[in-house]
Design an enzyme around this catalytic site. Structure first.
Site, PDB file in Angstrom:
ATOM      1  N   GLU A 140       0.862  -1.194   0.000  1.00 46.67           N
ATOM      2  CA  GLU A 140       0.000   0.000   0.000  1.00 46.67           C
ATOM      3  C   GLU A 140       0.896   1.241   0.000  1.00 46.67           C
ATOM      4  O   GLU A 140       1.224   1.747  -1.036  1.00 46.67           O
ATOM      5  CB  GLU A 140      -0.958  -0.006   1.195  1.00 46.67           C
ATOM      6  CG  GLU A 140      -1.975  -1.140   1.075  1.00 46.67           C
ATOM      7  CD  GLU A 140      -3.296  -0.848   1.756  1.00 46.67           C
ATOM      8  OE1 GLU A 140      -3.866   0.232   1.544  1.00 46.67           O
ATOM      9  OE2 GLU A 140      -3.766  -1.740   2.497  1.00 46.67           O
ATOM     10  N   GLU A 150      -1.692  -1.017  13.264  1.00 48.85           N
ATOM     11  CA  GLU A 150      -2.978  -0.828  12.591  1.00 48.85           C
ATOM     12  C   GLU A 150      -4.112  -1.406  13.435  1.00 48.85           C
ATOM     13  O   GLU A 150      -5.186  -0.832  13.545  1.00 48.85           O
ATOM     14  CB  GLU A 150      -2.932  -1.532  11.238  1.00 48.85           C
ATOM     15  CG  GLU A 150      -4.190  -1.422  10.416  1.00 48.85           C
ATOM     16  CD  GLU A 150      -3.990  -2.024   9.033  1.00 48.85           C
ATOM     17  OE1 GLU A 150      -3.176  -2.952   8.899  1.00 48.85           O
ATOM     18  OE2 GLU A 150      -4.650  -1.563   8.087  1.00 48.85           O
TER      19      GLU A 150
HETATM   20  C1  BGC Z   1      -5.198   1.277   4.896  1.00 49.75           C
HETATM   21  C2  BGC Z   1      -5.768   2.225   5.905  1.00 49.75           C
HETATM   22  C3  BGC Z   1      -6.776   3.024   5.157  1.00 49.75           C
HETATM   23  C4  BGC Z   1      -7.848   2.045   4.846  1.00 49.75           C
HETATM   24  C5  BGC Z   1      -9.070   2.634   4.252  1.00 49.75           C
HETATM   25  C6  BGC Z   1      -6.270   0.312   4.553  1.00 49.75           C
HETATM   26  O1  BGC Z   1      -5.901  -0.700   3.735  1.00 49.75           O
HETATM   27  O2  BGC Z   1      -4.043   0.664   5.317  1.00 49.75           O
HETATM   28  O3  BGC Z   1      -4.982   2.787   6.791  1.00 49.75           O
HETATM   29  O4  BGC Z   1      -7.177   4.212   5.690  1.00 49.75           O
HETATM   30  O5  BGC Z   1      -7.388   0.973   4.068  1.00 49.75           O
HETATM   31  O6  BGC Z   1     -10.105   2.059   4.762  1.00 49.75           O
END
Ligand code: BGC
Length: 850
Positions: free
Chosen positions: A443, A726
């Protein structure tokens, strides 16, 4: 004595190259006297000068600045006590609007058609022999892809990933390098251009060639000779190009492959050719904060596990490895990276998803040092194969954008101090040219929601000015016609249909309001509000539209979307599934509408637009009223209860006064029921402690903060986190990952700053240091004693100078010491409720406190 502690132009004290027609100056003062303010300041730039009492944003308004020119700025200040001080600063203009004499060039023979990977790095070169004595030489460079320059074998500058990540279809940065001292008689300029964000694979779909079909380079070397003449050597077909360089592969996610045996004399050098780009961005001087090596880390341990050497750096971070090895020609060393280990001591790379995060190095003979240059990884551990431990020295280069550290927090509790450290590292690891979500998996995108909630904490710890202004320019550029803000900025290949940004996504799109607002609080610079105001209005208009679609009456202000079209209470730990997080969007959406419209009303008032202020405040009030009328029993109780559903209306003061206390009791009941554990997702986590502490329950706020049971901030600390995660349950009590494929698409990152947004509470409540006028022109110190803490202190380098709060509880006496910068006012409030007001200086006040 009066000192000018900082004198900056465009946020930089040195080395600023700008294309701005009206560069902005700011300065901070220090004095050993008390109650000192600024009487007047004279800023002189060339022949122009202005008298001012504004320390935050003095705009140049003199004759039109000329390109390629060094300007001298002088600042003369007189303080209220008659003392004076002076500071000087040089800055340089960039190209302004000078057309490029260089052309975009590429390799006409290179066809890059493979999917999901990055192109082969291209190497360009040009020989140059100045005929006369050089007085000054500047290189102006940009690229499609990411470039690194070498002049006569020496790296030019210290930036990584230039020209930086922007919304390439609209704007592209160029960098300026002073190469006067590096030029010799015979010179070779080499530029390696890897795929980066523009051409390389990016986003979890690994889409590539988003902006350009292959890499391209645009450069100009402008040489001024001592006789006054000038020569410009621009990119054109006289430059040579090859893909046979030593960097064999470079990809932001997959890593880098380097072959040190490559002999560039045998490479297939051929003529570069002009390239027509698909996009035509405005090419302007760098305005952001470039990525640089900010720290060199040494491993804390090395263990042999099977054939692998497993090194532990003791800290999770973003960066690359630097190897020094006594190698044999052809020997291949492979380095893999991970955030956590498996129970058997090998790397756990499952959560990197498709990111290979591997560096591979083919040695030449002898002792050699290497580090990747066109990729980065998020890691704490590495595995090395292909070399014996005794032949190797391994270090790590921690990379992050040049955001100056301006804040610190410390207290008597070691675990809270570790939490503050984790917040700092979580931020650093995700300030890689843009604010990213995470640095390790596939990401590393500019997810708007993450920085929307983290911005206030970021602004306590770092000078975010240049970094966030650059990013906000792209938020503005990427806003959709509908008013929605893309979920990731720059969008760069992300077209995930599940949540359509056209529809405006609560809390994520809110970044266009929340980020400038946080910056304004920290900096006092109204220009960021002015710049973003049209974007904010359009966005809130879109939120209102989607909230009201197909509804009548008060329901028009309940912003509910079908689950997949919002992120709701993202990663709330009290429900396990993405779908359940998202299903809470009725509460989070309506609170978002109330919040953003209230902030836009405030911004309107600041900008002098009272009519707008009234309209947006009415919208905010209507959303608050709808929330309480429709989602609660009218008596402070949510019809469907969860922590965030109470936190947001409490924090945002949405409940009518007469029911607020009941709502607080209900939230406390939920918190007690969860044993003081966190139940909030992205939108609730930053505010839960404020919602409790500011509504008469600091005891519960402290209990939550100091809790070490999962999920809680200090649980992560207890089981060894060195960054913010996270999800709260990333490691179990034994330090191993208990989560398999649980339907969240392996969303287990150990370096996501969002829930580190609690950092603002450490500064604003525990140390009690809070700006009450933007930029800390006036600020409060109101420590919140509790949690068993015996002392705490916080310091912030405000635009005016250092402001600090330190308290200590000893033998029943509380002593609070504050530092108040020149030109500011501080209101110190002790737990007995008494407030004392101070002008600049250092003061201590005491009271009995049991
Ligand atoms: C990210 C998050 C992001 C989210 C959106 C994820 O995959 O890592 O931090 O804000 O997707 O819902």
């Amino acid at each position: 004595m009066l000192n000018i502690t900082r004198f900056a132009v465009e946020g930089m004290t040195a080395g600023c190259v700008t294309d701005s027609a009206h560069p902005v100056f700011g300065f901070a003062l220090e004095s050993d006297g008390q109650n000192v303010t600024l009487r007047s300041a004279t800023l002189t730039v060339g022949d122009w000068s202005v008298e001012t009492t504004d320390q935050v944003a003095v705009q140049y308004a003199g004759p039109v600045l000329q390109p390629f020119t060094v300007y001298h700025a002088a600042l003369q200040v007189t303080a209220s006590n008659g003392e004076t001080a002076r500071a000087d600063l040089d800055f340089e203009t960039g190209r302004m609007d000078t057309p490029w004499q260089g052309q975009w060039i590429s390799d006409p023979d290179y066809r890059f058609t493979e999917k999901k990977v990055s192109p082969k790095p291209m190497v360009f070169r040009k020989a140059f022999h100045p005929e006369k004595t050089v007085e000054k030489a500047r290189l102006y460079v940009t690229a499609m892809g990411v470039y690194e320059l070498e002049l006569n074998g020496q790296k030019v500058g210290d930036r990584w990933f230039a020209p930086g990540f922007t919304s390439y279809k609209t704007n592209l940065q160029y960098q300026t390098y002073d190469v006067t001292a590096q030029l010799g008689e015979y010179n070779t300029l080499t530029a390696t251009v890897a795929g980066g964000w523009a051409v390389g694979s990016f986003v979890f779909t690994r889409v590539n060639r988003v902006t350009a079909d292959r890499q391209a380079l645009l450069a100009e070397l402008r040489v001024t000779y001592t006789d006054g003449s000038e020569e410009v050597i621009g990119t054109d077909s006289s430059w040579q190009v090859t893909e046979d360089g030593p960097v064999r592969m470079a990809d932001l996610y997959d890593g880098e492959t380097y072959d040190a045996t490559v002999n560039m004399d045998r490479a297939n050098w051929h003529a570069a050719a002009p390239e027509t780009l698909r996009v035509s961005p405005a090419i302007r001087a760098e305005i952001g904060a470039p990525v640089k090596v900010q720290a060199v880390l040494k491993p804390v341990s090395c263990k042999k596990v099977g054939e692998e050497l497993i090194y532990d750096f003791g800290q999770n971070f973003a960066g690359v490895i630097r190897l020094t090895v006594k190698g044999k020609a052809g020997q291949v060393i492979t380095i893999r990276h991970a955030e956590i280990l498996n129970p058997d001591g090998t790397l756990n790379t499952a959560f990197l998803r498709t990111a290979k995060a591997t560096a591979a190095y083919t040695c030449r003979e002898g002792v050699q040092t290497w580090n990747p240059r066109f990729t980065y990884m998020g890691f704490r551990y590495i595995s090395v194969t292909g070399a014996a431990e005794e032949t190797l020295t391994v270090e790590a280069l921690a990379l992050w954008s040049d955001v100056r550290r301006i804040g610190s927090f410390e207290c008597s509790d070691k675990m809270l101090n570790q939490l503050q450290s984790n917040i700092l590292w979580g931020a650093r690891s995700n300030f890689i040219d843009i604010p990213t979500d995470c640095p390790q998996r596939d990401e590393r995108m500019g997810w708007t929601g993450d920085i929307a909630v983290f911005a206030p904490t970021a602004c306590f710890n770092f000078d975010m000015g240049r970094f966030l202004k650059k990013w906000l320019r792209d938020v503005k550029n990427e806003q959709l016609k509908t008013g929605g803000i893309p979920n990731t900025v720059p969008v760069q290949g992300y077209g995930f249909p599940a949540t359509m940004p056209e529809m405006a996504i609560a809390w994520w799109g809110d970044a266009c309001v929340l980020v400038p607002w946080a910056m304004y609080q920290a900096s006092g610079d109204v220009e960021i509000l002015r710049a973003m105001y049209p974007t904010m209005k359009k966005y809130v208009g879109a939120c209102k539209f989607w909230a009201g679609l197909f509804s009548l009456g008060k329901k028009k202000y309940i912003w509910a979307m079908p689950g997949a079209f919002s992120f709701g209470d993202w990663v709330a730990p009290d429900v396990p599934q993405m779908g359940q997080w998202q299903a809470r969007n009725k509460w989070t959406g309506t609170a978002s509408l109330c919040n953003t419209s209230a902030l836009v009303a405030k911004v309107a008032r600041i900008l002098g637009n009272d009519a707008d202020a009234k309209t947006y405040q009415q919208l905010s009030d209507a959303a608050a009223d709808a929330y309480c009328s429709i989602l609660t029993d009218g008596n402070g109780k949510l019809l469907e209860e969860f922590q965030t559903a109470y936190v947001l209306p409490l924090y945002l003061k949405m409940f009518p006064e007469n029911v607020r206390a009941k709502a607080v009791d209900n939230l406390v009941r939920l918190v007690e029921k969860s044993d003081y554990c966190i139940g909030t997702g992205f939108p609730g986590t930053p505010y839960i402690l404020f919602a409790l502490a500011d509504n008469g329950r600091p005891d519960v706020a402290y209990k939550m903060l100091m809790n070490t049971k999962c999920p809680s901030w200090l649980y992560e600390v207890r089981v060894g986190a060195t960054t913010i995660w996270e999800r709260w349950d990333g490691l179990d009590e034994n330090g191993t990952c208990p989560i398999g494929d649980d339907g969240t698409d392996k969303m287990i990152s150990y370096n996501h700053y969002a829930s580190g947004a609690v950092g603002a509470f450490l500064y604003q409540r525990i140390a009690g240091l809070e700006a009450t006028e933007p930029g800390y022109k006036r600020f409060a110190v109101k420590p919140l004693i509790g949690g068993g803490l015996t002392w705490a202190k916080a310091e912030v380098e405000t635009p005016y100078g250092i402001a600090s709060s330190a308290w200590e509880l000893k033998d029943g006496t509380l002593t609070v010491t504050v530092t108040v910068p020149v030109g500011t006012t501080c209101d110190v409030t002790l737990p007995d409720g008494k407030t004392q007001t101070f002008g600049s200086g250092v003061y201590s006040v005491s009271t009995s406190c049991r």
